[in-house]
Enzyme design. Structure first.
Site, PDB file in Angstrom:
ATOM      1  N   HIS A 105       2.756   2.548 -10.588  1.00 26.54           N
ATOM      2  CA  HIS A 105       1.561   3.306 -10.158  1.00 26.54           C
ATOM      3  C   HIS A 105       1.862   4.164  -8.933  1.00 26.54           C
ATOM      4  O   HIS A 105       2.817   3.912  -8.200  1.00 26.54           O
ATOM      5  CB  HIS A 105       0.411   2.351  -9.815  1.00 26.54           C
ATOM      6  CG  HIS A 105      -0.286   1.808 -11.029  1.00 26.54           C
ATOM      7  ND1 HIS A 105       0.178   0.722 -11.732  1.00 26.54           N
ATOM      8  CD2 HIS A 105      -1.421   2.202 -11.661  1.00 26.54           C
ATOM      9  CE1 HIS A 105      -0.642   0.480 -12.753  1.00 26.54           C
ATOM     10  NE2 HIS A 105      -1.623   1.362 -12.731  1.00 26.54           N
ATOM     11  N   LYS A 154      -2.388   2.957  -4.552  1.00 30.90           N
ATOM     12  CA  LYS A 154      -3.031   1.805  -5.192  1.00 30.90           C
ATOM     13  C   LYS A 154      -3.069   0.606  -4.256  1.00 30.90           C
ATOM     14  O   LYS A 154      -2.044   0.223  -3.691  1.00 30.90           O
ATOM     15  CB  LYS A 154      -2.306   1.448  -6.497  1.00 30.90           C
ATOM     16  CG  LYS A 154      -2.999   0.363  -7.291  1.00 30.90           C
ATOM     17  CD  LYS A 154      -2.506   0.315  -8.724  1.00 30.90           C
ATOM     18  CE  LYS A 154      -3.150  -0.843  -9.489  1.00 30.90           C
ATOM     19  NZ  LYS A 154      -4.626  -0.776  -9.509  1.00 30.90           N
TER      20      LYS A 154
HETATM   21  N1  LIG Z   1     -10.140   0.529 -15.265  1.00 29.86           N
HETATM   22  C1  LIG Z   1      -9.423   1.650 -15.296  1.00 29.86           C
HETATM   23  O1  LIG Z   1      -9.144   2.225 -16.363  1.00 29.86           O
HETATM   24  C2  LIG Z   1      -8.969   2.234 -14.017  1.00 29.86           C
HETATM   25  C3  LIG Z   1      -9.187   1.538 -12.863  1.00 29.86           C
HETATM   26  N2  LIG Z   1      -8.845   2.055 -11.667  1.00 29.86           N
HETATM   27  C4  LIG Z   1      -9.215   1.266 -10.512  1.00 29.86           C
HETATM   28  O2  LIG Z   1     -10.346   1.879  -9.885  1.00 29.86           O
HETATM   29  C5  LIG Z   1     -10.331   1.622  -8.490  1.00 29.86           C
HETATM   30  C6  LIG Z   1     -10.463   2.943  -7.726  1.00 29.86           C
HETATM   31  O3  LIG Z   1      -9.342   3.735  -8.017  1.00 29.86           O
HETATM   32  P1  LIG Z   1      -9.202   5.240  -7.464  1.00 29.86           P
HETATM   33  O4  LIG Z   1     -10.320   6.078  -7.913  1.00 29.86           O
HETATM   34  O5  LIG Z   1      -7.815   5.630  -7.790  1.00 29.86           O
HETATM   35  O6  LIG Z   1      -9.311   4.965  -5.876  1.00 29.86           O
HETATM   36  P2  LIG Z   1      -9.728   5.982  -4.714  1.00 29.86           P
HETATM   37  O7  LIG Z   1      -9.310   5.344  -3.449  1.00 29.86           O
HETATM   38  O8  LIG Z   1      -9.237   7.347  -5.042  1.00 29.86           O
HETATM   39  O9  LIG Z   1     -11.321   6.022  -4.796  1.00 29.86           O
HETATM   40  C7  LIG Z   1     -12.170   5.008  -4.343  1.00 29.86           C
HETATM   41  C8  LIG Z   1     -13.352   5.678  -3.622  1.00 29.86           C
HETATM   42  O10 LIG Z   1     -14.321   4.680  -3.354  1.00 29.86           O
HETATM   43  C9  LIG Z   1     -14.670   4.758  -1.980  1.00 29.86           C
HETATM   44  N3  LIG Z   1     -15.083   3.414  -1.574  1.00 29.86           N
HETATM   45  C10 LIG Z   1     -14.329   2.375  -1.107  1.00 29.86           C
HETATM   46  N4  LIG Z   1     -15.101   1.296  -0.924  1.00 29.86           N
HETATM   47  C11 LIG Z   1     -16.360   1.649  -1.286  1.00 29.86           C
HETATM   48  C12 LIG Z   1     -17.598   0.954  -1.330  1.00 29.86           C
HETATM   49  N5  LIG Z   1     -17.702  -0.322  -0.970  1.00 29.86           N
HETATM   50  N6  LIG Z   1     -18.688   1.627  -1.731  1.00 29.86           N
HETATM   51  C13 LIG Z   1     -18.610   2.928  -2.121  1.00 29.86           C
HETATM   52  N7  LIG Z   1     -17.461   3.635  -2.094  1.00 29.86           N
HETATM   53  C14 LIG Z   1     -16.351   3.003  -1.693  1.00 29.86           C
HETATM   54  C15 LIG Z   1     -13.430   5.260  -1.293  1.00 29.86           C
HETATM   55  O11 LIG Z   1     -13.750   5.798  -0.025  1.00 29.86           O
HETATM   56  P3  LIG Z   1     -12.586   5.784   1.110  1.00 29.86           P
HETATM   57  O12 LIG Z   1     -11.550   6.728   0.607  1.00 29.86           O
HETATM   58  O13 LIG Z   1     -13.290   6.243   2.346  1.00 29.86           O
HETATM   59  O14 LIG Z   1     -12.104   4.361   1.160  1.00 29.86           O
HETATM   60  C16 LIG Z   1     -12.951   6.312  -2.293  1.00 29.86           C
HETATM   61  O15 LIG Z   1     -13.625   7.548  -2.126  1.00 29.86           O
HETATM   62  C17 LIG Z   1      -9.034   0.840  -8.223  1.00 29.86           C
HETATM   63  O16 LIG Z   1      -9.316  -0.536  -8.222  1.00 29.86           O
HETATM   64  C18 LIG Z   1      -8.177   1.181  -9.427  1.00 29.86           C
HETATM   65  O17 LIG Z   1      -7.236   0.177  -9.713  1.00 29.86           O
HETATM   66  C19 LIG Z   1      -8.226   3.263 -11.560  1.00 29.86           C
HETATM   67  C20 LIG Z   1      -7.934   3.985 -12.691  1.00 29.86           C
HETATM   68  C21 LIG Z   1      -8.293   3.538 -14.018  1.00 29.86           C
HETATM   69  O1  LIG Z   2      -5.133   2.197  -9.696  1.00 28.97           O
HETATM   70  C1  LIG Z   2      -4.926   2.828 -10.756  1.00 28.97           C
HETATM   71  O2  LIG Z   2      -4.585   4.022 -10.777  1.00 28.97           O
HETATM   72  C2  LIG Z   2      -5.123   2.126 -12.021  1.00 28.97           C
HETATM   73  N1  LIG Z   2      -5.644   0.932 -11.997  1.00 28.97           N
HETATM   74  C3  LIG Z   2      -5.949   0.115 -13.115  1.00 28.97           C
HETATM   75  C4  LIG Z   2      -5.160  -1.178 -13.068  1.00 28.97           C
HETATM   76  O3  LIG Z   2      -5.003  -1.760 -11.975  1.00 28.97           O
HETATM   77  O4  LIG Z   2      -4.718  -1.641 -14.124  1.00 28.97           O
HETATM   78  C5  LIG Z   2      -5.837   0.857 -14.429  1.00 28.97           C
HETATM   79  C6  LIG Z   2      -4.727   1.847 -14.474  1.00 28.97           C
HETATM   80  O5  LIG Z   2      -3.522   1.173 -14.502  1.00 28.97           O
HETATM   81  C7  LIG Z   2      -4.802   2.810 -13.288  1.00 28.97           C
END
Ligand SMILES: NC(=O)C1=CN([C@@H]2O[C@H](COP(=O)(O)OP(=O)(O)OC[C@H]3O[C@@H](n4cnc5c(N)ncnc54)[C@H](OP(=O)(O)O)[C@@H]3O)[C@@H](O)[C@H]2O)C=CC1
Ligand SMILES: O=C(O)C1=N[C@H](C(=O)O)C[C@H](O)C1
Length: 275
Positions: free
Chosen positions: A164, A168
């Site tokens: 990743h 992350k």
């Molecule tokens: N299930 C799936 O298919 C996927 C899952 N994911 C997961 O999704 C999650 C987020 O990933 P990603 O978008 O890359 O992360 P990012 O850090 O890009 O985005 C998270 C956002 O949420 C904000 N944030 C953090 N805590 C809070 C809160 N308590 N309330 C509201 N907003 C909050 C952050 O603000 P700030 O930057 O100020 O902290 C940031 O803007 C991770 O756990 C990742 O593993 C990601 C891709 C695919």
């Molecule tokens: O953080 C990410 O980017 C992603 N998180 C998810 C995970 O922890 O499996 C899904 C995907 O791999 C992208």
């Protein structure tokens, strides 16, 4: 333009990498209506969620208060959904809050422990509120996992490598953990040892799941999300690999989940269960 029967959606983490994709996807899906956007990033507070996502003005300002956003969604005619892509440390509380308001959570955020998932399942059951926890929304990953389940009937040795981007927060990935869980459902004992191993550097052999499967986590700029499941047997290696090149790959799964969660009265874990 939202109509009376569209599904009200709260996006939590609306300014993040995934949240911005979700805002764009909702804006271009006629039966979904973005009613609130939440993010804790102070740089986006009060800004329009559509503009932050790059899809034009949606007249939905980004707030930093999940509770009032959930309350807003309860005022809509149709049942509401919260899509959460925030942070592993916050997701348990976010899901409890949504269920308490009767807003159906669709959880993309990873990092929940099995105990937390069990606890949320009991809470959702008691409230008869549907909840989806989806470690990976891409169809390619579901297909990889199904192929891995098939292969695991014939191979006794398997390891997982997940790769990743270096933003992350959690390791190993939620997807790698779920993949190991799926392989274990056959009740098989993987990776019988052939020698006594010594790790001269801690972690050299990766993390060991309760299923006896090792997961190796790589974090580098330039990566998005990738996973290999490698099976070994005398004289052969069978490798399954999935690569993400754009986060739009997750959106069909997210949209499907928003629609499906409204048909549920309990917690469901994994995209494969609703396809
Ligand atoms: N299930 C799936 O298919 C996927 C899952 N994911 C997961 O999704 C999650 C987020 O990933 P990603 O978008 O890359 O992360 P990012 O850090 O890009 O985005 C998270 C956002 O949420 C904000 N944030 C953090 N805590 C809070 C809160 N308590 N309330 C509201 N907003 C909050 C952050 O603000 P700030 O930057 O100020 O902290 C940031 O803007 C991770 O756990 C990742 O593993 C990601 C891709 C695919
Ligand atoms: O953080 C990410 O980017 C992603 N998180 C998810 C995970 O922890 O499996 C899904 C995907 O791999 C992208």
């Amino acid at each position: 333009m939202a109509n009376q029967s569209s599904i009200p959606v709260v996006v939590n983490g609306a300014a993040g990498k995934m949240g911005r994709e979700v805002v764009k996807a909702i804006a271009s899906t006629p039966d979904l209506n973005l009613v609130a956007a939440v993010d804790l990033n102070p740089n986006v507070l009060g800004k329009d969620a559509g503009e932050v996502a790059g899809c034009g003005t949606l007249e939905v300002p980004i707030l930093n208060d999940l509770q009032s956003s959930l309350l807003l969604a309860t005022q809509e005619k149709q049942l509401g959904v919260m899509v959460d892509f925030t942070h592993p440390d916050k997701i348990y509380d976010n899901v409890r809050s949504a269920i308490a308001y009767g807003i159906r959570p669709v959880v993309g955020t990873t990092g929940l422990s099995p105990e937390q998932i069990q606890d949320l399942a009991a809470f959702a059951d008691k409230a008869s509120v549907g909840c989806l926890i989806i470690p990976n929304f891409s169809i390619g990953m579901v297909l990889l996992q199904q192929a891995a389940i098939q292969a695991s009937k014939y191979f006794d040795h398997v390891e997982i490598i997940e790769l990743h981007h270096n933003q992350k927060a959690d390791a190993p990935s939620g997807t790698a953990i779920q993949t190991a869980e799926l392989l274990s459902e056959l009740g098989k004992n993987f990776n019988p040892p052939s020698v006594t191993e010594t790790e001269h550097l801690a972690g050299a052999r990766g993390s060991l799941t309760s299923e006896g499967i090792r997961i190796h986590s790589i974090r580098l700029p330039g990566l998005i999300a990738h996973q290999e499941v490698i099976f070994g047997a005398p004289g052969q290696i069978y490798t399954l690999r999935h690569d993400t090149s754009d986060r739009s790959c997750y959106m069909p799964g997210v949209i499907l989940s928003v629609r499906k969660v409204l048909e549920l009265q309990s917690l469901v874990y994994g995209l494969e269960k609703i396809l």
